[in-house]
Design an enzyme around this catalytic site. Structure first.
Site, PDB file in Angstrom:
ATOM      1  N   HIS A 239       0.812  -1.216   0.000  1.00 30.80           N
ATOM      2  CA  HIS A 239       0.000   0.000   0.000  1.00 30.80           C
ATOM      3  C   HIS A 239       0.847   1.269   0.000  1.00 30.80           C
ATOM      4  CE1 HIS A 239      -3.337  -2.539   2.108  1.00 30.80           C
ATOM      5  NE2 HIS A 239      -3.213  -2.829   0.822  1.00 30.80           N
ATOM      6  N   GLU A 269      -3.155  -6.668  -9.544  1.00 26.86           N
ATOM      7  CA  GLU A 269      -1.793  -6.395  -9.063  1.00 26.86           C
ATOM      8  C   GLU A 269      -0.832  -7.334  -9.786  1.00 26.86           C
ATOM      9  OE1 GLU A 269      -1.754  -6.584  -4.776  1.00 26.86           O
ATOM     10  OE2 GLU A 269      -3.544  -5.347  -4.605  1.00 26.86           O
ATOM     11  N   GLU A 365      -3.399 -13.458  -3.664  1.00 31.52           N
ATOM     12  CA  GLU A 365      -2.389 -12.415  -3.837  1.00 31.52           C
ATOM     13  C   GLU A 365      -1.184 -12.615  -2.925  1.00 31.52           C
ATOM     14  OE1 GLU A 365      -3.569  -8.522  -2.248  1.00 31.52           O
ATOM     15  OE2 GLU A 365      -5.565  -9.339  -1.891  1.00 31.52           O
TER      16      GLU A 365
END
Length: 410
Positions: A239, A269, A365
């Site tokens: 982030h 991503e 992820e």
């Protein structure tokens, strides 16, 4: 400054209805909102509660369609057995009315605590009220007690359980988000070149997604779509914000696109390299891709979040990479964003034993972070979205991953 007449607000209302204009086209059908409200009312009935005072952004949006912008002011969706009423600040005018499936009550700021006066007029005093304990602050809880004198019960866990299983309409919107995330990913990849700043690459992806949302969802509110594009050392956190760092040959890159359609978040991503990665980087990247593919194969109805996590942990341990894993392996999708919403009961972590069922939507992820100064330094992550359907799991992310696709030539 003082005024001769300090009671100028004495005849001003504490709250009022402001049905300004016609109702807007909401992201879901009236039947979908009725389904959600029926579920909430079942929660209230099971716990012998008179009403719900929903205060979070995601909760208000889920049950009413209205996604508020707090700016330090409180908002609510009050649900009783026969009414659903959003409570909004006067600064928003008629927008909450237009974007709410039910009624709307506007509170004024002529007198402090008019927000709670509005809620009191809707639910009465001395009632049994369902609240979101993970959102109501200590200060607001004290105001609730002062104005309502209510017995409160935390319904946030039950409401989260309701949100975790998506309807057909929700899944259709999430599919659209995944498609638009891929559009942003392509724009990001096309903008990558030596000397270009992270911010310029990010803007290319954001612009492409907003234009596509405007084209394909013209009735939606255009807000909050964003891109995190990181390079070099900046890839170490998932982030980390965008910077003005200029890209250099050999950089590891993190592509992260996040389209927002009517409060619904989706994500893409990917790890990329600007030019050929060195052997150590390539080895780690390939290991993370292998973990990603293993994780995707494990997402199916009947699996548990903790069980999936254990198997990927075992894979990384065999590769002597487990110590570089930085967070859980996936999470739910729905009404959430980077500053609101969370379905913590559907995250791929060791301490969550939720059983996956059809109707859930979850990401895979994996991320490895190799510290600066070590071979292969940087943050590696891939991210796909999986819908659990009655026919089995379906990966709705289309953008390719891995070294065969995401080495950007110099």
């Amino acid at each position: 400054m003082t005024y001769a007449n300090q009671s100028f607000h004495a005849d001003r209302p504490a709250h009022f209805a402001f049905p300004n204009g016609d109702k807007a086209t909401l992201p879901f059908s009236p039947a979908e909102y009725e389904r959600r409200l029926t579920g909430l009312r079942a929660i209230l009935a099971a716990q012998d509660l008179d009403a719900a005072v929903i205060t979070s952004m995601h909760g208000v949006a889920y049950y009413s369609g209205f996604l508020y912008c707090a700016f330090g002011r409180p908002y609510a969706c009050v649900v009783t057995p026969d009414r659903v009423v959003t409570v909004s600040a006067n600064i928003d005018g008629g927008q909450p009315w237009r974007r709410s499936v039910g009624e709307n009550l506007v509170y004024t700021d002529w007198t402090r605590d008019n927000y709670w006066r509005a809620i009191r007029d809707l639910v009465g005093q001395g009632k049994r009220i369902g609240i979101e304990g993970d959102h109501l602050t200590l200060a607001q809880a004290a105001k609730l007690d002062e104005f309502l004198g209510a017995v409160t019960h935390d319904i946030a866990p039950a409401a989260m359980q309701q949100r975790m299983v998506k309807s057909a309409e929700e899944i259709a919107l999430i599919r659209e988000g995944a498609r638009i995330a891929d559009v942003g990913g392509a724009a990001v990849r096309d903008a990558i070149r030596p000397g270009t700043r992270e911010i310029n690459v990010a803007m290319a992806g954001r612009d492409a997604m907003e234009l596509e949302i405007a084209r394909s969802h013209p009735d939606s509110e255009l807000r909050d779509t964003w891109v995190w594009f990181q390079s070099g050392l900046n890839t170490d956190g998932a982030h980390n914000p965008v910077t003005t760092r200029a890209l250099e040959p050999g950089d590891i890159l993190s592509l992260n696109t996040f389209p927002m359609i009517s409060g619904y978040y989706t994500a893409l991503e990917r790890t990329l390299f600007l030019g050929d990665p060195d052997p150590a980087s390539l080895q780690i990247w390939e290991a993370n891709v292998a973990a990603h593919e293993l994780g995707l194969s494990l997402i199916k109805a009947g699996a548990t979040c903790s069980g999936i996590c254990r198997e990927i942990n075992a894979f990384f341990a065999d590769q002597d990479l487990l110590q570089y894993r930085s967070f859980g392996y996936g999470h739910s999708f729905g009404v959430l964003s980077h500053y609101y919403g969370r379905e913590a009961g559907l995250e791929l972590r060791e301490d969550i034993d939720t059983v996956l069922t059809p109707g859930m939507v979850i990401s895979m992820e994996p991320m490895l972070t190799i510290p600066d100064g070590q071979p292969g330094a940087g943050g590696y992550r891939e991210h796909d979205i999986v819908v659990l359907t009655d026919a089995g799991p379906e990966n709705i992310t289309g953008f390719p991953y891995g070294p065969a696709h995401n080495i950007v030539p110099l």
